[in-house]
Design an enzyme around this catalytic site. Structure first.
Site, PDB file in Angstrom:
ATOM      1  N   GLU A 183      42.570  68.364  -8.355  1.00  0.00           N
ATOM      2  CA  GLU A 183      43.953  68.344  -7.878  1.00  0.00           C
ATOM      3  C   GLU A 183      43.832  67.846  -6.178  1.00  0.00           C
ATOM      4  O   GLU A 183      44.220  68.493  -5.333  1.00  0.00           O
ATOM      5  CB  GLU A 183      44.678  69.838  -7.823  1.00  0.00           C
ATOM      6  CG  GLU A 183      44.860  70.068  -9.313  1.00  0.00           C
ATOM      7  CD  GLU A 183      45.992  71.101  -9.268  1.00  0.00           C
ATOM      8  OE1 GLU A 183      46.201  72.002  -8.315  1.00  0.00           O
ATOM      9  OE2 GLU A 183      46.391  71.415 -10.477  1.00  0.00           O
ATOM     10  N   GLU A 294      44.753  70.777 -17.295  1.00  0.00           N
ATOM     11  CA  GLU A 294      45.293  72.183 -16.931  1.00  0.00           C
ATOM     12  C   GLU A 294      46.826  72.040 -17.150  1.00  0.00           C
ATOM     13  O   GLU A 294      47.361  71.161 -17.035  1.00  0.00           O
ATOM     14  CB  GLU A 294      45.298  72.439 -15.490  1.00  0.00           C
ATOM     15  CG  GLU A 294      44.321  73.040 -14.730  1.00  0.00           C
ATOM     16  CD  GLU A 294      44.289  73.592 -13.289  1.00  0.00           C
ATOM     17  OE1 GLU A 294      45.377  73.844 -12.988  1.00  0.00           O
ATOM     18  OE2 GLU A 294      43.246  73.501 -12.606  1.00  0.00           O
TER      19      GLU A 294
END
Ligand SMILES: *[C@@H]1O[C@H](CO)[C@@H](O)[C@H](O)[C@H]1NC(C)=O
Ligand SMILES: *[C@@H]1O[C@H](CO)[C@@H](O)[C@H](O)[C@H]1NC(C)=O
Ligand SMILES: CC(=O)N[C@H]1CO[C@H](CO)[C@@H](O)[C@@H]1O
Length: 361
Positions: A183, A294
């Site tokens: 991320e 995710e």
């Protein structure tokens, strides 16, 4: 764009906190679009994250090492969980997040810290033992202690050095996948793509010539922003040393709650219209593939409805989507909003309702 940070209390006994900053609301599609299956009708990989070695990591790339709680003895039984997921749920991929600070013992640019590496490697080896693909995920948001790699923070060399060591350790195992970074956010995407290219060169140069490498985009690697914010355009230029793009896979994340933060137990979108459908078209046009590393939601009826629809779409587009990895099991517990950790022990584990409804197969 992430607008605020939310705190989630995790494993009951561990006093752990995970911060996840949500993005703005995206439009909510109501109907699941009908379309002909483009490939086999089932993605190649299904699995979950085994979190814990990343506990204490914050979105600013810091990690409070006192909060690390790996799913290995004497902590939760990550090995047993993975064995269960493989045997009972037919899963075949696990993502194993770890903090950069943890794996180097807080020594930026230095050698991997041997006792911490041994503990993390215990989890990796028990994953490999199941025959599954095992993703080594450095969970640092493109940062170390508040500063961006290659953009005022750690040098590219320091980050490359980390990956050179990891690739050297795992180069001979073809089930290892290299998750370059969890991320990234608020990075200069073109400079970031240059950094990722150097990491790809280092991993391949260390002898890990064939394994998957996951290419993470900006905006918390959001599947919904991969195209609109320039991640796809920047990362598509990355190549292997032989100029091919074989096993260079786009890494995407997506949650289903009202602000795409993955902090709420109720879901409001299946992400098809605004994220996975346009991304599939782009991937197909460019002859490339992505892996959703995710996704997840609460153990609620709304999340079962929307997550099952999202996964059905990935399955119907398995020519461009390699698979999905739920968030998360490992060291999470029942008080965590997105808990996917099975209850029970040994060879008698039971899944959470969301795993049962959507993630298993
Ligand atoms: C790290 O976490 C521990 C345990 O939660 C806490 O007591 C400590 O204050 C934290 N340290 C920092 C620097 O935040
Ligand atoms: C890769 O492409 C570059 C630039 O086009 C070229 O200079 C190089 O020789 C190519 N390498 C291989 C192995 O084909
Ligand atoms: C619309 C959008 O998400 N814009 C973001 C694109 O990336 C830059 C750099 O991280 C952000 O500052 C923007 O907010």
């Amino acid at each position: 764009m992430k607008t605020f940070a939310a705190l989630s209390l995790l494993f009951a006994g561990g006093a752990l906190a995970r911060y996840r900053s949500p993005t703005l609301v995206e439009r909510t599609p109501v109907f699941v679009e009908e379309r002909a299956p483009a490939a086999t009708g089932a993605v190649k990989y299904a699995g979950v994250n085994l979190a814990g070695f990343d506990f204490g990591c914050n979105t600013d790339g810091s990690q409070n090492l006192t909060n690390v709680y790996g799913p290995v003895s004497p902590g939760p039984d990550g090995a047993g969980q993975m064995a269960h997921f493989v045997k009972d749920d037919h899963m075949n991929i696990f993502r194993l997040p770890v903090g950069w600070q943890y794996i180097t013992g807080g020594n930026l640019g230095g050698p991997l810290q041997s006792s911490n590496l041994a503990k993390y490697d215990g989890l990796v080896q028990s994953c490999l033992k199941t025959g599954s693909v095992c993703i080594v995920d450095i969970h640092n948001y493109a940062r170390w202690n508040g500063k961006i790699i290659g953009q005022g923070g750690p040098t590219n060399d320091q980050f490359v050095n980390l990956w050179k060591q990891i690739a050297t350790k795992y180069k001979s195992n073809d089930k290892i996948a290299f998750g370059v970074m969890n991320e990234p956010h608020e990075v200069d995407i073109n400079k970031w793509a240059d950094t990722v290219q150097l990491v790809v060169d280092a991993i391949r140069g260390a002898g890990a010539t064939t394994q998957m490498i996951l290419l993470p985009g900006n905006d918390y690697t959001s599947a919904g922003k991969y195209l609109s914010n320039g991640s796809g355009a920047a990362l598509i230029k990355i190549t292997n040393p032989d100029n091919s793009t074989t096993n260079l896979i786009f890494d995407v994340h997506k949650y289903l709650d009202s602000d795409n933060s993955g902090t709420h137990t109720e879901c409001v979108t299946d992400n098809i219209k605004d994220a996975f459908d346009p991304l599939a078209t782009w991937l197909r046009t460019n002859n490339r593939q992505a892996l959703l590393t995710e996704t997840g939601g609460g153990n609620t009826a709304s999340c079962a409805k929307y997550l099952c629809a999202e996964i059905a779409f990935l399955n119907a587009n398995s020519d461009v989507y390699l698979g999905y990895v739920g968030w998360g099991a490992g060291s999470f517990g029942p008080t965590y909003e997105l808990d996917e950790t099975p209850t029970g022990s040994g060879s008698n584990m039971q899944d959470t309702s969301l795993v049962k409804a959507c993630l298993k197969r």
